[in-house]
Enzyme design. Structure first.
Site: not given
Length: 663
Positions: A123, A166, A514, A540
């Site tokens: 991410d 994640d 995100e 996040s």
């Protein structure tokens, strides 16, 4: 010239290339077959033995208990660990070492381990790019592939998942949750160590914004960006989504005690894989399946630990999805509210503090079991639940309280960093005295009639009123792309007092991207705490500040947030003590409105100009958005409810047939 270039590309002067065998002898020995096996086994089960010895497994040992190891391993390392081909992130770079340690233990104990891989994205690497459009949808796809791989090894008796970060870690938990009567265990990939003199992997992602505002030099940015990941393996050093998911896995009982946040590459980390292999085989021997560990009571414990740690709001998407996969009660917003109002935050760790300890210090302070000791004393845990140790949580905590492991890791933190473990994991009275508030609040209002979420514990205390309430009224600066929003921050177009509004970035617009590059920039710019953020996207796990996300309905589903204009006044009220809040459109500079009047005006307005799905949105993500939408949307975990999807498709087919008949 063309012939020469093709020859240079494809031809070789090596004679040995053409010494090509046309047959080989095959493995020595015999498969341990019996007449009964030949008469009753499926041909696939028999051929699987042929494949196993063809890969070099000793024929006499091929009938041991078959165990599947699923992981998110990425990259290619040489024997010394140096990169031959890079992975996407440190979180999946070293976990092959965990697989090797576990496999050796399985083999020593007479089992036959198999390994399969479904690697995962980073991410951090995809922040601010179209790569983020695949981030959340990846979780569902990876879990599906993992489940298919589990079913495609029909002889497997147990499954070990090894993951770190994640989306790969939640995906692995979803796959394990579906095992039901089969035993399964999760091995967290741990965390990377912080640099001795540098920035953590969260703060370092803001070097662009800080440089644009003249707050750091080029030389400084270049140096800190180089050293932020101080060791080559593990998740980031803050309690973001990766670290929170590790905490949740342990809290669910799916991972061994004191396994979350373990430093990658260290002997204690490798030993975790060995112990996990033993525990999995013990569960197999005892007849315990995942369904015996994953229960409504253990799900409650996971939500309690999420609140006590101050975890990532992304777990509001993942914990319901795990519940759905395990066929448990899917927690509602009211369930989250009840838990967060009753559970104190006890951990002082990046990114929320108040002291920014890296996650390895939380591990050394005792990690999940240490926090659980405090929570048990408060009566907030279900301690009779079964864990993958084969023992109840109560037994585990009794062991932990008197264990040598607890004594030695806490002592090590004091010796190595001069940090008192009780200043990292605090008792409830000390946490209250330090100003730690409960983790999340779910504001509503005329801009979020279906709800929203804010990590209220992360709002800078200096902008709270004396009663613990965040009150902010300011002009909206409305953007329909994250690219434009971050450009505005870097250009100085966002000023103290503004409310940055980012719309059209929910599931239908971007796959619910995100937006960490926005929240991190606001946190680490000197004026950022005086700016609020409202969006239908998500944040996040390292995000902090007055950032309101998951606004529902999303703008592209007709949500009122999609009707805001630059210059509109936004009123935000977040009570960090009682966990209530609202976010409302209340007029403009020339006219103030009540929230009720604002609602009426929003209902009559058309959507903002430029509001549309991102032109780079891939078809794969569009399909994901449609399927999760009819399955309950983000508040239900962004899952695929197959029965509901089929129901909607059948209704649509009938409607289309009706149209055809009418015509």
């Amino acid at each position: 010239m063309q012939a020469d270039s093709i020859s240079a590309l494809l031809e070789s002067s090596r004679d040995d290339l053409y010494d090509i065998p046309t047959a080989a002898k095959g493995p020595e020995g015999k498969l341990p077959l019996t007449p009964e096996m030949l008469k009753t086994w499926a041909s696939g089960d028999l051929f699987g033995l042929t494949q196993s010895v063809g890969m070099g497994w000793e024929p006499s040992k091929v009938l041991g208990r078959h165990v599947l190891m699923l992981s998110t391993l990425g990259g290619v390392r040489d024997d010394e660990g140096a990169p031959i081909a890079l992975g996407y992130h440190t979180g999946h770079w070293e976990i092959g070492l965990l697989l090797k340690a576990a496999a050796q233990e399985f083999r020593r104990l007479g089992a036959v381990p198999h390994a399969a891989y479904v690697s995962d994205p980073c991410d951090g690497r995809s922040q601010g790019t179209a790569g983020m459009f695949d981030s959340l949808p990846y979780r569902n796809d990876a879990a599906m592939v993992m489940r298919r791989l589990i079913r495609s090894l029909p002889t497997r008796k147990a499954v070990m998942g090894v993951a770190t970060c994640d989306k790969g870690l939640p995906a692995t938990m979803l796959a394990l949750a579906s095992l039901r009567e089969l035993p399964g265990i999760l091995v967290p990939g741990g965390v990377t160590l912080p640099a001795e003199d540098g920035e953590d992997a969260g703060k370092v992602q803001t070097i662009g914004a800080r440089y644009a505002h003249g707050e750091i030099s080029l030389e400084y940015a270049s140096e800190v960006a180089c050293k932020a990941c101080a060791t080559p393996g593990g998740g980031c050093q803050f309690l973001g989504t990766a670290a929170t998911a590790q905490v949740v896995a342990e809290a669910l009982g799916m991972a061994l005690p004191h396994s979350a946040l373990i430093p990658s590459g260290q002997p204690i980390w490798s030993e975790l894989a060995v112990h996990s292999a033993r525990a999995l085989l013990r569960n197999l021997q005892l007849g315990f399946g995942v369904q015996d560990v994953l229960t409504d009571a253990s799900l409650h414990n996971a939500m309690v630990l999420h609140a006590a740690f101050g975890g990532s709001t992304n777990l509001l998407l993942h914990i319901p999805a795990i519940a759905h996969a395990a066929k448990l009660h899917v927690p509602s917003v009211s369930d989250w509210q009840e838990i967060n109002r009753s559970v104190p935050r006890l951990v002082s760790v990046l990114p929320n503090g108040p002291i920014p300890h890296p996650t390895v210090r939380a591990f050394l302070a005792g990690g999940v079991p240490e926090v659980m000791l405090h929570l048990r004393e408060l009566g907030l845990l279900n301690t009779n639940v079964l864990t993958v140790t084969g023992h109840t949580l109560d037994d585990v905590l009794n062991w932990w309280a008197e264990s040598e492991r607890r004594y030695r890791v806490r002592k090590r933190l004091l010796e190595a960093d001069g940090v008192d473990p009780d200043d990292v994991i605090l008792d409830p009275d000390a946490a209250c005295a330090r100003g730690l508030t409960s983790t999340v609040t779910f504001p509503t209002g005329n801009l979020a009639p279906d709800g929203a979420v804010i990590k209220s514990t992360a709002i800078d205390p200096s902008v709270l009123d004396a009663d613990g309430v965040y009150r902010h009224t300011g002009p909206a600066k409305v953007y329909t792309t994250e690219r434009d929003a971050i450009a505005a921050i870097k250009a100085g177009d966002i000023q103290p007092g503004d409310v940055l509004v980012l719309i059209g970035r929910g599931p239908s617009g971007t796959g619910m991207e995100e937006t960490y590059q926005l929240t991190s920039a606001l946190k680490h710019l000197s004026f950022g705490k005086h700016v609020a953020l409202v969006t239908d996207a998500r944040f996040s796990g390292v995000s902090t500040g007055a950032c309101i996300g998951h606004v529902g309905p999303e703008a592209l589903a007709g949500g009122p947030v999609g009707k805001l204009r630059t210059g509109d006044l936004i009123q935000i009220v977040i009570d960090c003590k009682h966990l209530t809040g609202s976010v409302d459109f209340v007029g403009n500079a020339s006219r103030r409105l009540t929230p009720e009047e604002g609602r009426e005006i929003l209902m009559a307005r058309p959507p903002a100009d430029g509001l549309a799905p991102d032109p780079d949105l891939p078809d794969d993500t569009r399909l994901w958005a449609a399927l999760q939408s009819v399955s309950g949307g983000a508040w239900a975990g962004a899952v695929y409810d197959v029965d509901r999807i089929i129901e909607v498709i059948e209704a649509g087919k009938q409607a289309l047939r009706g149209q055809t008949t009418d015509e």
